[in-house]
Scaffold this motif. Structure first.
Motif: not given
Length: 88
Positions: A7-20, A30-44
């Motif tokens: 969903k390009n959530l991670i990419r967009e988070s890096y573009r937000i100035d002042g994100i906390t 939200d990103w983790a819930l959008s993954l199809k695979e159960p193991d997020p480690a390779p994606h991270l």
């Protein structure tokens, strides 16, 4: 868009100035819930290589590193064993 960030959530988070940090944690869930695979480690790992190297002090980099350091617990939670103890 990539398999690691469908969903390009991670990419967009890096573009937000002042994100906390708290906002990054919410986006991460939200990103983790959008993954199809159960193991997020390779994606991270892929996303950290793509974004984290250029922004080591960004709060999302910190959140993703924490996600790698604290793997998700597998297995069923709840049910009778959780209420009365697993030994009974």
């Amino acid at each position: 868009m990539s398999d690691s960030d469908p969903k390009n959530l991670i990419r967009e988070s890096y573009r937000i100035d002042g994100i906390t940090l708290e906002e990054c944690r919410s986006i991460f869930i939200d990103w983790a819930l959008s993954l199809k695979e159960p193991d997020p480690a390779p994606h991270l790992k892929a996303l950290l290589a793509q974004y984290g190297a250029d922004a080591p002090d960004h709060p999302m980099t910190s959140v993703m590193k924490d996600g790698l350091a604290t793997p998700a617990k597998a297995g069923r939670r709840g049910g009778r064993a959780a209420r009365v103890g697993g030994d009974q």
